[in-house]
Design a protein around this motif. Structure first.
Motif: not given
Length: 331
Positions: A167-170, A175-179, A184-185, A291-296
């Motif tokens: 998961g994640s585009n970090y 990214e689908y699994n993250l969003t 829970c992240i 995690l801040n919103g959908r970003g790191w």
């Protein structure tokens, strides 16, 4: 006298063979797969890849969850069971329903007799508490909800598990699994649990997006492949099947393809591959971000670290997958 010697030799032979079997079993990775199995095509192939890699994995069960695509948890369950059947592991391998909802929605109900995801949460905890000198690897290849709920329900399992999340585009956002469950992240990342992230990174060859299963390769290599099962299994898109290989062809025939030549990324199966053989990717240790919103948000002073997987050997992963399916066909 010769009969006695022969009997002793036979006994010693089986003692040695049993000892080797026990040693091999002790080296196998204890694995519990957590999947949104009906999402697209990669989950089914990841499950089959793990199940049929018998020399590397001792798969103890599968839990499922709902993400944006593929219907509710019942449909995710049905697809996971199809793959288990087509790989010849039904009914001995258990499959359990997990969460439809999010971690934040379910968390207040964990002490109730019944709650969303309870079957999966109970199974994860039960397997994590089994006495064993090997950690249980939790392989979430969908959202992290079931894993987070199990950790919240019983934090005592933390020393007994290793989480490897696809998961994640970090370090990029989204990214689908993250969003699929943003709630829970941070909770999972805040815990002192072994945590590894197998990156996705859409349109970036350094992530699992770059591991490509070409449609024509599936059409050429998969028909009739895998164990032959006695009872025909109805497919997701209709038809009935007795091998996973034929079902794989059906999945790739019906799924939208990308690029020229057409392909679908082998996201989830990439996590299976690096568990099998870490040389198929590159791992680095980094401080866990927030995690801040959908970003790191980077936290360079965070004492909690995570393992980050990237730069995968796509052709080698695909070859190993086909080799596993081929070997299972020859059994």
């Amino acid at each position: 006298m010769k009969r006695i010697e022969s009997s002793i030799l036979i006994t010693l032979f089986w003692v040695v063979m049993i000892g080797h079997a026990a040693a091999d079993d002790g080296m196998r990775i204890r694995l519990l797969i957590d999947s949104d199995a009906n999402n697209e095509t990669d989950d089914q192939h990841a499950i089959a890849y793990a199940l049929l890699s018998r020399d590397k994995f001792e798969v103890e069960g599968i839990t499922v969850n709902k993400t944006h695509n593929g219907g509710d948890v019942d449909e995710q369950m049905a697809e996971a069971e199809r793959v288990v059947k087509l790989c010849g592991f039904y009914p001995q391998l258990p499959v359990f329903k997990g969460a439809n909802g999010s971690f934040a929605e379910i968390l207040p109900h964990l002490d109730e007799p019944v709650y969303d995801g309870k079957e999966a949460v109970d199974f994860i905890i039960k397997q994590a508490k089994k006495q064993c000198d090997r950690k249980l690897v939790l392989l979430p290849i969908g959202k992290l909800t079931n894993i987070a709920l199990a950790l919240a329900k019983d934090p005592s399992i933390i020393p007994n598990i290793r989480i490897v999340w696809l998961g994640s585009n970090y370090p990029r956002p989204g990214e689908y699994n993250l969003t699929a469950d943003l709630t829970c992240i941070d909770y999972v990342l805040s815990l002192p649990v072994d945590f590894e992230m197998v990156t996705v990174r859409y349109d970036d060859p350094s992530g699992s997006w770059g591991v490509k299963a070409y449609q024509q390769d599936i059409f050429d290599k998969m028909p009739g492949m895998g164990p032959q099962v006695d009872v025909r299994v109805e497919g997701r898109h209709g038809g009935t099947f007795t091998t996973f290989g034929d079902y794989s062809v059906s999945l790739y025939r019906h799924a939208p393809q990308h690029g020229d030549p057409p392909f679908r990324s082998f996201f989830d199966a990439t996590a299976v591959a690096v568990l099998k053989d870490p040389k198929l990717g590159k791992a680095i240790e980094v401080p866990r971000p927030a995690l801040n919103g959908r970003g790191w948000v980077e936290r360079p002073k965070n004492p909690l670290k995570m393992v980050l997987w990237q730069d995968f050997d796509g052709p080698a992963i695909m070859q190993d997958f086909f080799n596993v399916i081929d070997a299972a066909t020859a059994e």
